[in-house]
Design a protein around this motif. Sequence first.
Motif: not given
Length: 213
Positions: A83, A106, A155, A159
């Motif tokens: 992703g 992303p 992270q 996401k």
Amino acid sequence: MNFTYEKDYACRRTDGRMTESLASWTEFLRRTKPLLSTPDHLTADSFFAWKAKVKETLGALLALPELEEQPAPVRLSSVQRDGYRTEKWEFYPYETAAVPVLMQIPDGATAETPAPPVFCFPGSIHNKEFVAGEPLLQKPAARFEKFPERNRMGQIMAKNGMVSVTFDPISIGEAAFWAEPGDHGVRCRNEMVYGLLEYGWSFMGLSVFQALT
């Protein structure tokens, strides 16, 4: 150590004084109203005037140097994740420094369809790889990891559709000098704190300067 105000800092003398330096200074600060505390009656005009004074004072306290032209940042690597992709970059805030960061972008974010950026600064002795959810470096000062479910903010941001840029704290992780097992960069951080103060700067001043560049 588990310090509490009642056990360690509260004054027990009738004259209001304490012999312990840390306790006396803490109590002094508790009794002192900050010169730039939030106005008691906040309006739109008073808020923006207060904000401008805070910004000016912070700049003076941090003793930020003038930015000088340096080479452009360089991308060192790029790895596709689920992703998003993780890119490692290196930038140059002053003539003797190379500062590595992790940028997580992303899927779908482009120059034409940009995603909002977020700067991620690990606290204490965490490192950028841990915060970004990347494999830790084989270096004692870059091996600390605690509470990943809430501390992997780089992270998590990627996401959720944001571009995260994650730094090492100066003297921690890849930025640490001494690599002693179990130290996690604490000795290096202490040396940096004292050295910067002797120079006339501060640990926080250098941290903010690197982030601004």
